[in-house]
Scaffold this motif. Structure first.
Motif, mmCIF file in Angstrom:
data_model
loop_
_atom_site.group_PDB
_atom_site.id
_atom_site.type_symbol
_atom_site.label_atom_id
_atom_site.label_comp_id
_atom_site.label_asym_id
_atom_site.label_seq_id
_atom_site.Cartn_x
_atom_site.Cartn_y
_atom_site.Cartn_z
ATOM 1 N N SER A 23 -1.615 51.485 23.254
ATOM 2 C CA SER A 23 -2.856 51.905 22.608
ATOM 3 C C SER A 23 -2.810 53.396 22.324
ATOM 4 O O SER A 23 -2.109 54.164 22.999
ATOM 5 C CB SER A 23 -4.046 51.581 23.519
ATOM 6 N N GLY A 24 -3.518 53.825 21.284
ATOM 7 C CA GLY A 24 -3.610 55.241 20.963
ATOM 8 C C GLY A 24 -3.540 55.480 19.461
ATOM 9 O O GLY A 24 -3.562 54.553 18.638
ATOM 10 N N PHE A 25 -3.429 56.793 19.090
ATOM 11 C CA PHE A 25 -3.294 57.188 17.694
ATOM 12 C C PHE A 25 -1.828 57.176 17.296
ATOM 13 O O PHE A 25 -0.973 57.684 18.037
ATOM 14 C CB PHE A 25 -3.876 58.580 17.470
ATOM 15 N N GLU A 40 -5.547 49.685 19.291
ATOM 16 C CA GLU A 40 -5.981 49.323 20.637
ATOM 17 C C GLU A 40 -5.402 47.975 20.988
ATOM 18 O O GLU A 40 -5.597 46.993 20.274
ATOM 19 C CB GLU A 40 -7.503 49.268 20.705
ATOM 20 N N PHE A 41 -4.682 47.922 22.082
ATOM 21 C CA PHE A 41 -4.125 46.663 22.560
ATOM 22 C C PHE A 41 -5.041 46.150 23.660
ATOM 23 O O PHE A 41 -4.958 46.567 24.811
ATOM 24 C CB PHE A 41 -2.691 46.850 23.070
ATOM 25 N N ALA A 42 -5.944 45.272 23.276
ATOM 26 C CA ALA A 42 -6.910 44.709 24.212
ATOM 27 C C ALA A 42 -7.454 43.421 23.599
ATOM 28 O O ALA A 42 -7.002 42.967 22.547
ATOM 29 C CB ALA A 42 -8.014 45.711 24.501
ATOM 30 N N ASP A 43 -8.461 42.796 24.270
ATOM 31 C CA ASP A 43 -9.064 41.562 23.776
ATOM 32 C C ASP A 43 -10.222 41.893 22.827
ATOM 33 O O ASP A 43 -11.138 42.640 23.193
ATOM 34 C CB ASP A 43 -9.600 40.718 24.932
ATOM 35 N N LYS A 44 -10.166 41.357 21.666
ATOM 36 C CA LYS A 44 -11.318 41.479 20.772
ATOM 37 C C LYS A 44 -12.346 40.412 21.145
ATOM 38 O O LYS A 44 -12.027 39.437 21.835
ATOM 39 C CB LYS A 44 -10.888 41.337 19.327
ATOM 40 N N ILE A 101 -11.654 47.335 20.247
ATOM 41 C CA ILE A 101 -10.406 46.766 19.758
ATOM 42 C C ILE A 101 -10.536 46.315 18.308
ATOM 43 O O ILE A 101 -9.643 46.536 17.490
ATOM 44 C CB ILE A 101 -9.979 45.585 20.652
ATOM 45 N N GLY A 102 -11.643 45.709 18.000
ATOM 46 C CA GLY A 102 -11.783 45.185 16.652
ATOM 47 C C GLY A 102 -13.078 44.423 16.456
ATOM 48 O O GLY A 102 -14.008 44.511 17.260
ATOM 49 N N ASN A 103 -13.109 43.669 15.386
ATOM 50 C CA ASN A 103 -14.306 42.952 14.978
ATOM 51 C C ASN A 103 -13.979 41.466 14.832
ATOM 52 O O ASN A 103 -12.933 41.103 14.311
ATOM 53 C CB ASN A 103 -14.813 43.517 13.644
ATOM 54 N N THR A 104 -14.872 40.615 15.322
ATOM 55 C CA THR A 104 -14.717 39.172 15.200
ATOM 56 C C THR A 104 -16.005 38.604 14.624
ATOM 57 O O THR A 104 -17.099 39.091 14.928
ATOM 58 C CB THR A 104 -14.438 38.530 16.561
ATOM 59 N N SER A 105 -15.895 37.601 13.812
ATOM 60 C CA SER A 105 -17.083 36.974 13.223
ATOM 61 C C SER A 105 -16.923 35.463 13.231
ATOM 62 O O SER A 105 -15.812 34.941 13.209
ATOM 63 C CB SER A 105 -17.328 37.474 11.798
ATOM 64 N N SER A 106 -18.061 34.769 13.270
ATOM 65 C CA SER A 106 -18.101 33.315 13.219
ATOM 66 C C SER A 106 -19.264 32.921 12.310
ATOM 67 O O SER A 106 -20.289 33.605 12.263
ATOM 68 C CB SER A 106 -18.280 32.723 14.612
ATOM 69 N N GLU A 107 -19.099 31.802 11.603
ATOM 70 C CA GLU A 107 -20.050 31.431 10.561
ATOM 71 C C GLU A 107 -20.571 30.025 10.800
ATOM 72 O O GLU A 107 -19.865 29.163 11.317
ATOM 73 C CB GLU A 107 -19.366 31.514 9.194
ATOM 74 N N ILE A 108 -21.851 29.798 10.401
ATOM 75 C CA ILE A 108 -22.458 28.483 10.502
ATOM 76 C C ILE A 108 -23.299 28.250 9.252
ATOM 77 O O ILE A 108 -23.903 29.177 8.714
ATOM 78 C CB ILE A 108 -23.327 28.366 11.782
#
Length: 668
Positions: free
Chosen positions: A179-181, A206-210, A284-291
């Motif tokens: 992880s880092g720049f 970033e190395f982690a769980d989103k 770490i990031g962004n996650t999305s789910s749709e219905i």
């Protein structure tokens, strides 16, 4: 063609004499211009006659202009990358106009971006790339630098010719070490304003769980007007920094302090149907789910016309509902007038189509009106109505129609003019109204015509309905209204014409009618009075006759009884009451001789005469003037004759005794 040859010859002669439009030469102060430097562009002209104007333009925008020199310099200080482009110098003299163009490229150091190309699901590997943008676009890539979140140097990574970097794979337990720049160093040989030849671009990895997302809906079947709850729950390491709800890329709600987010929508409508997306983000990031959410609602019903024949006698219309769910039940159509009066019901179909029944041309207007479709998908509206309606107005065009209340025989009260009134209804504007006599008699030239809109009552399909109609009044002056007339009235519209025959009948004036009515009333009253009087007199006379008959029968019965007992003749007394009867002019004299006195008395016979009456009056014997009644029956009529008489009592087998003495009195 001759004009072209003449122009070419003139042009040739001018060139031979050294006369021509300007020639241009452009000079640039430096062939390699860097951002921030000063640039000079010189435009020199040669021409005979001398140029009258010189100008510099860029992208059709005039930058500078001179009218007194044979050259023009364009000076630009501290040029930037945005000054690159095409510059054009234009010169003009009395002969013509000449222009020349040059392309200028401003060199500048690259702007560097770093993007992530590949991200594996286990978050253990990244491929990133350095993307520079500068002039010239030939770049030298140098080793990547790895720094911590706090900008601490960690390591250098090898350089590549294309600027790509594959971050080395490590154990899952050591993934956070990557992880880092990640900083990219690149150069195209052009220093920036600070003299730096190397330009940098960076990105954070970033190395982690989103976050992982789970969505729950409060109700699987949602109807319009209800309340809906959407719950978005996240799990992540590190913890999610924000959770958001979106509908069609429009943010609805956001939270930054919880691991779950509920979206509550009250009184949902059909327009709330669609896709809802929950997005969760951490470091770490962004996650999305749709219905997908479907809101059930009652149908909106439209009615359209499918087929229209040229003769305008037939229509096929269709009911088109739009609702959720899209499974519909169709019910009988309703036909209503323009004023919303019910006319009839028409059968239902499985596909919502209706073929309007064909009628005669004369009755085609009866099919005009609103056609209302009734449909349901099982979802009630806000008022609880399960059946929804759609309507359309269908107009069946045709020639004008004379209303049923137009009279064929119309009354005329004046002697010198005739007034006729007709009511018509039409699908289009009345374009003509003509009147003629049926027998061809010419009408006066001046005919008064007035029109006004009226409401007409007609019977359509056995139902009384209201129509928009027109009342047209014709006033014909100069005609003998007392005579019988028959008129043919014709009406026209855009679809044809119709005719109607009206007969006029003259009536007396209202004052005369009133006088005649008064006379009739008087005559009737007098007749009634006479009839009552005659009836009363007849009843009275009959009553009187019955009364006198009863009295006579009583008197005769009493007289007969006395005569039988005493065997002595006497007068039958008759009491005359309340009425004086007229005596006959020639009374009948009855004489009974050599007859039984008793018999005569029993038959109630007597003789009388005017002479006897006078003689009886001279007698002063103390007897009252007797009366004798003669009754004769002729058929069914009973006649009564009343006479004053003097009875002569004669005994059977007796002789007349002259100078006889009766009780001491002589008898003459």
């Amino acid at each position: 063609m001759r004009i072209i040859w003449l122009a070419f010859w003139i042009r040739t002669q001018l060139v031979m004499c050294g006369i021509d439009k300007p020639s241009i030469k452009i000079h640039v102060s430096n062939s390699f211009i860097k951002e921030g430097e000063t640039m000079h562009l010189d435009c020199t002209t040669r021409s005979n006659p001398k140029a009258t104007s010189i100008s510099w333009c860029k992208d059709n925008k005039k930058l500078r202009l001179t009218t007194s020199k044979s050259s023009l310099r364009l000076t630009m200080s501290k040029v930037s990358r945005y000054d690159s482009g095409k510059y054009r110098c234009s010169a003009q003299n009395e002969i013509g106009n000449t222009s020349s163009e040059i392309s200028i490229v401003i060199s500048y150091p690259p702007v560097v971006n770093v993007c992530i190309l590949k991200l594996y699901e286990d978050s253990t590997f990244r491929e990133i790339q350095c993307i520079p943008l500068g002039e010239p676009d030939s770049y030298n890539y140098f080793p990547w630098e790895h720094r911590s979140r706090f900008n601490e140097h960690i390591r250098y990574l090898g350089a590549t010719d294309d600027g790509k970097l594959q971050i080395p794979v490590v154990n899952v337990s050591n993934r956070y070490q990557n992880s880092g720049f990640y900083i990219c160093n690149v150069s195209n040989g052009i220093p920036d304003n600070h003299g730096n030849v190397f330009q940098q671009g960076r990105t954070y990895v970033e190395f982690a769980d989103k976050p992982s997302i789970k969505i729950h809906v409060s109700n699987s079947f949602i109807k319009e007007g209800e309340t809906m709850h959407l719950d978005c729950t996240t799990r992540s390491n590190p913890k999610a920094t924000s959770i958001s709800w979106y509908q069609d890329n429009k943010k609805l709600r956001l939270t930054t302090s919880k691991s779950s987010l509920r979206l509550t929508m009250s009184k949902v409508s059909r327009y709330d149907s669609g896709k809802y997306r929950c997005s969760a983000q951490n470091e770490i990031g962004n996650t999305s789910s749709e219905i997908s959410i479907v809101i059930s609602y009652p149908p909106v019903v439209n009615v359209c016309i499918l087929k229209l024949y040229e003769d305008s006698t037939f229509r096929e219309i269709q009911c088109i509902p739009l609702g959720e769910p899209d499974s519909y039940n169709y019910f009988p159509w309703e036909h209503r007038s323009r004023f919303n009066e019910h006319i009839r019901y028409l059968g239902a179909t499985d596909n919502g189509k209706l073929q309007i029944p064909v009628v005669n041309v004369s009755n085609r207007y009866q099919n005009s009106g609103f056609y209302i479709c009734n449909v349901s998908n099982g979802i009630p509206d806000n008022h609880g109505n399960v059946f929804q309606q759609g309507r359309t107005y269908v107009e069946f065009a045709g020639p004008p129609v004379f209303a049923a209340n137009t009279k064929r025989f119309q009354k005329v009260t004046t002697e010198s003019s005739i007034k006729l009134t007709v009511n018509v209804y039409s699908s289009s504007k009345i374009t003509c109204h003509d009147i003629t006599e049926v027998d061809g008699t010419p009408l006066p030239k001046e005919i008064g015509v007035t029109t006004r809109p009226v409401l007409i009552k007609e019977t359509f399909h056995d139902t009384n309905v209201t129509l928009n109609g027109t009342e047209i009044v014709f006033v014909l002056n100069g005609l003998n209204a007392v005579e019988f007339h028959s008129f043919n009235i014709t009406m026209c519209n855009n679809y044809g014409r119709s005719s109607f025959v009206i007969n006029s009948k003259h009536l007396a004036k209202p004052s005369e009618e009133k006088a005649l009515s008064s006379q009739r009333i008087i005559i009737i009253v007098l007749l009634i009075i006479v009839l009552v009087l005659v009836t009363g007199i007849g009843v009275y006379v009959r009553y009187t006759k019955r009364r006198h008959r009863k009295k006579m029968i009583t008197a005769i019965s009493i007289q007969t009884a006395e005569r039988t007992v005493d065997e002595t003749p006497h007068y039958a007394e008759i009491i005359e009451e309340d009425m004086i009867l007229t005596l006959p002019q020639e009374p009948e004299i009855l004489v009974a001789e050599n007859s039984n006195t008793t018999g005569l008395s029993e038959e109630h016979s007597s003789s009388s005469s005017n002479t006897d009456n006078n003689a009886s009056e001279d007698l002063n014997d103390g007897y009252e003037k007797p009366y004798s009644t003669l009754v004769s029956n002729n058929g069914h009529e009973v006649e009564h004759d009343y006479h004053k008489t003097k009875q002569n009592w004669i005994y059977e087998n007796s002789t007349t005794c002259n100078h006889a003495i009766f009780d001491g009195f002589p008898l003459d």
